[in-house]
Design a protein around this motif. Structure first.
Motif, mmCIF file in Angstrom:
data_model
loop_
_atom_site.group_PDB
_atom_site.id
_atom_site.type_symbol
_atom_site.label_atom_id
_atom_site.label_comp_id
_atom_site.label_asym_id
_atom_site.label_seq_id
_atom_site.Cartn_x
_atom_site.Cartn_y
_atom_site.Cartn_z
ATOM 1 N N SER A 3 41.058 3.510 94.099
ATOM 2 C CA SER A 3 40.498 2.627 93.083
ATOM 3 C C SER A 3 39.441 1.755 93.728
ATOM 4 O O SER A 3 39.359 1.627 94.949
ATOM 5 N N GLY A 4 38.640 1.139 92.884
ATOM 6 C CA GLY A 4 37.518 0.378 93.398
ATOM 7 C C GLY A 4 37.490 -1.043 92.905
ATOM 8 O O GLY A 4 38.519 -1.630 92.520
ATOM 9 N N VAL A 5 36.289 -1.586 92.874
ATOM 10 C CA VAL A 5 36.050 -2.960 92.463
ATOM 11 C C VAL A 5 35.212 -2.947 91.196
ATOM 12 O O VAL A 5 34.162 -2.293 91.143
ATOM 13 N N ARG A 21 42.492 -5.154 81.615
ATOM 14 C CA ARG A 21 43.882 -4.690 81.747
ATOM 15 C C ARG A 21 43.935 -3.197 82.062
ATOM 16 O O ARG A 21 44.764 -2.743 82.864
ATOM 17 N N ALA A 22 43.065 -2.436 81.408
ATOM 18 C CA ALA A 22 43.040 -0.985 81.657
ATOM 19 C C ALA A 22 42.728 -0.700 83.122
ATOM 20 O O ALA A 22 43.363 0.166 83.752
ATOM 21 N N PHE A 23 41.777 -1.432 83.692
ATOM 22 C CA PHE A 23 41.464 -1.228 85.102
ATOM 23 C C PHE A 23 42.592 -1.730 85.994
ATOM 24 O O PHE A 23 42.858 -1.142 87.042
ATOM 25 N N GLY A 24 43.256 -2.786 85.590
ATOM 26 C CA GLY A 24 44.402 -3.260 86.350
ATOM 27 C C GLY A 24 45.490 -2.205 86.449
ATOM 28 O O GLY A 24 46.105 -2.015 87.503
ATOM 29 N N SER A 25 45.724 -1.499 85.357
ATOM 30 C CA SER A 25 46.763 -0.464 85.346
ATOM 31 C C SER A 25 46.408 0.716 86.245
ATOM 32 O O SER A 25 47.272 1.517 86.596
ATOM 33 N N LYS A 26 45.122 0.809 86.629
ATOM 34 C CA LYS A 26 44.674 1.876 87.526
ATOM 35 C C LYS A 26 44.554 1.387 88.974
ATOM 36 O O LYS A 26 44.088 2.109 89.843
ATOM 37 N N LEU A 81 30.783 -3.051 94.953
ATOM 38 C CA LEU A 81 30.975 -3.120 93.515
ATOM 39 C C LEU A 81 30.793 -1.714 92.965
ATOM 40 O O LEU A 81 29.732 -1.118 93.107
ATOM 41 N N ASP A 82 31.857 -1.174 92.396
ATOM 42 C CA ASP A 82 31.828 0.189 91.881
ATOM 43 C C ASP A 82 31.394 0.254 90.422
ATOM 44 O O ASP A 82 30.724 1.205 90.019
ATOM 45 N N ILE A 83 31.792 -0.745 89.642
ATOM 46 C CA ILE A 83 31.512 -0.713 88.206
ATOM 47 C C ILE A 83 31.173 -2.121 87.717
ATOM 48 O O ILE A 83 31.887 -3.078 88.021
ATOM 49 N N LEU A 84 30.083 -2.218 86.980
ATOM 50 C CA LEU A 84 29.770 -3.438 86.218
ATOM 51 C C LEU A 84 29.944 -3.124 84.745
ATOM 52 O O LEU A 84 29.351 -2.163 84.240
ATOM 53 N N VAL A 85 30.740 -3.923 84.050
ATOM 54 C CA VAL A 85 30.876 -3.803 82.593
ATOM 55 C C VAL A 85 30.249 -5.044 81.977
ATOM 56 O O VAL A 85 30.804 -6.143 82.065
ATOM 57 N N ASN A 86 29.094 -4.879 81.377
ATOM 58 C CA ASN A 86 28.390 -5.981 80.716
ATOM 59 C C ASN A 86 28.943 -6.138 79.301
ATOM 60 O O ASN A 86 28.567 -5.402 78.387
ATOM 61 N N GLN A 221 39.850 2.710 79.506
ATOM 62 C CA GLN A 221 40.243 4.039 79.991
ATOM 63 C C GLN A 221 39.040 4.979 80.046
ATOM 64 O O GLN A 221 38.891 5.769 80.975
ATOM 65 N N ILE A 222 38.193 4.903 79.023
ATOM 66 C CA ILE A 222 37.024 5.776 78.960
ATOM 67 C C ILE A 222 36.045 5.443 80.080
ATOM 68 O O ILE A 222 35.498 6.334 80.743
ATOM 69 N N ILE A 223 35.822 4.150 80.328
ATOM 70 C CA ILE A 223 34.905 3.743 81.388
ATOM 71 C C ILE A 223 35.414 4.231 82.741
ATOM 72 O O ILE A 223 34.649 4.759 83.567
ATOM 73 N N GLU A 224 36.704 4.074 82.973
ATOM 74 C CA GLU A 224 37.272 4.502 84.252
ATOM 75 C C GLU A 224 37.120 6.008 84.439
ATOM 76 O O GLU A 224 36.777 6.483 85.533
ATOM 77 N N ARG A 225 37.345 6.768 83.379
ATOM 78 C CA ARG A 225 37.218 8.233 83.462
ATOM 79 C C ARG A 225 35.754 8.636 83.654
ATOM 80 O O ARG A 225 35.451 9.572 84.405
ATOM 81 N N LEU A 226 34.844 7.926 83.010
ATOM 82 C CA LEU A 226 33.420 8.210 83.175
ATOM 83 C C LEU A 226 32.993 7.960 84.614
ATOM 84 O O LEU A 226 32.212 8.736 85.194
ATOM 85 N N TRP A 227 33.486 6.905 85.211
ATOM 86 C CA TRP A 227 33.165 6.587 86.601
ATOM 87 C C TRP A 227 33.611 7.707 87.534
ATOM 88 O O TRP A 227 32.915 8.055 88.491
ATOM 89 N N ARG A 228 34.761 8.300 87.254
ATOM 90 C CA ARG A 228 35.290 9.374 88.098
ATOM 91 C C ARG A 228 34.643 10.734 87.815
ATOM 92 O O ARG A 228 34.842 11.674 88.585
#
Length: 280
Positions: A3-5, A21-26, A81-86, A221-228
């Motif tokens: 997992s990342g930041v 929360r979704a990213f926390g669960s990952k 920093l792996d992901i920025l969510v604006n 969940q979708i953002i995390e899957r898109l990142w991967r």
């Protein structure tokens, strides 16, 4: 699972809090911003309880210096920093939904162009060098169907349409990097506030409508899957409906339902921008 930041702006409540929360669960380290220390502390605790590391950072996204300091701290403390969510936006929900034309509503509705569009640019400006250094990174700008259809009036529409075009242009500048920039259109969100409405406020009609709303975690969940996704750069510069990406990735919402796309009702984020071959 590696997992990342991630930084989720405007995450003290609503959609942003659910994404965090979704990213926390990952298992991610999740920086969350907002203006309320109490709400941020509670949101960060939720992230940590779910297995991640929640870091609350009070930040007014109208203050460029405060935003710069935020990214300095992320660089200093995490080094990546792996992901920025604006997601931060000055949404005056009660006034937005009132009947009437734009000149009949409070002028402060235009704040969303400042905190919601301009603030996205400023966050991306400071995030991009770190995203490039990290590599394999993703920048997500939360948009909506109001970018292509009438929804809450011209201030809201301008902020969302501007977000999609900004995303496209940023992707053009990022074309030689390993950073993808994507605009995402969630559906109607079943926020914590809506879930906690007193029973006496829930009419049968409202209950029936809320059944079709998406959980805020669904977008995360979708953002995390898109990142991967090893093909994520193919999405860069485009706007995408969350429900449609979820179907592509085989992601269902937390209650097992498959949220629907509203493209037939409110329009769709078709490729409407052109990448020029030469500049005049």
């Amino acid at each position: 699972m590696n997992s990342g930041v991630v930084l989720v702006t405007g995450a003290s409540k609503g959609l942003g809090r659910g994404i965090a929360r979704a990213f926390g669960s990952k298992g991610f380290t999740v920086y969350i911003t907002g203006r309320s220390q109490a709400e941020l502390t509670a949101a960060a605790a939720e992230v940590t309880e779910l297995g991640g590391r929640g870091i609350a950072h009070v930040c007014d996204h109208e203050n460029d210096s405060a935003v710069e300091q935020l990214f300095n701290e992320i660089r200093s403390n995490s080094g990546r920093l792996d992901i920025l969510v604006n997601n931060a936006a000055a949404v005056h929900a009660q006034d937005l939904s009132k009947p009437g034309a734009y000149w009949q509503k409070p002028l402060h509705l235009v704040d969303m162009i400042n905190v919601g569009l301009r603030s996205n640019y400023v966050a991306a400006y400071h995030a991009t060098p770190l995203l490039i250094e990290t590599g394999g990174s993703l920048m997500v700008h939360i948009s909506f169907y109001g970018a292509v259809s009438y929804f809450h009036g011209p201030a809201y529409g301008a902020a969302k349409a501007g977000t999609d075009k900004m995303n496209f242009d940023m992707a053009c500048d990022l074309a030689e990097s390993d950073v993808a920039s994507v605009a995402l259109w969630p559906g109607l969100i079943l926020s914590d506030e809506l879930k906690n409405l007193p029973e006496e406020h829930l009419t049968e009609e409202l209950k029936a409508r809320l059944m079709h709303f998406e959980s805020p975690e669904f977008t995360g969940q979708i953002i995390e899957r898109l990142w991967r996704d090893p093909e994520r750069l193919n999405y860069s510069g485009s706007a995408h409906v969350c429900a449609e990406l979820a179907q592509r990735y085989g992601i269902a919402d937390s209650d097992g339902k498959q949220p629907v796309s509203y493209r037939e009702v409110w329009g769709a984020p078709e490729n409407r921008f052109i990448k020029p071959k030469t500049f005049v």
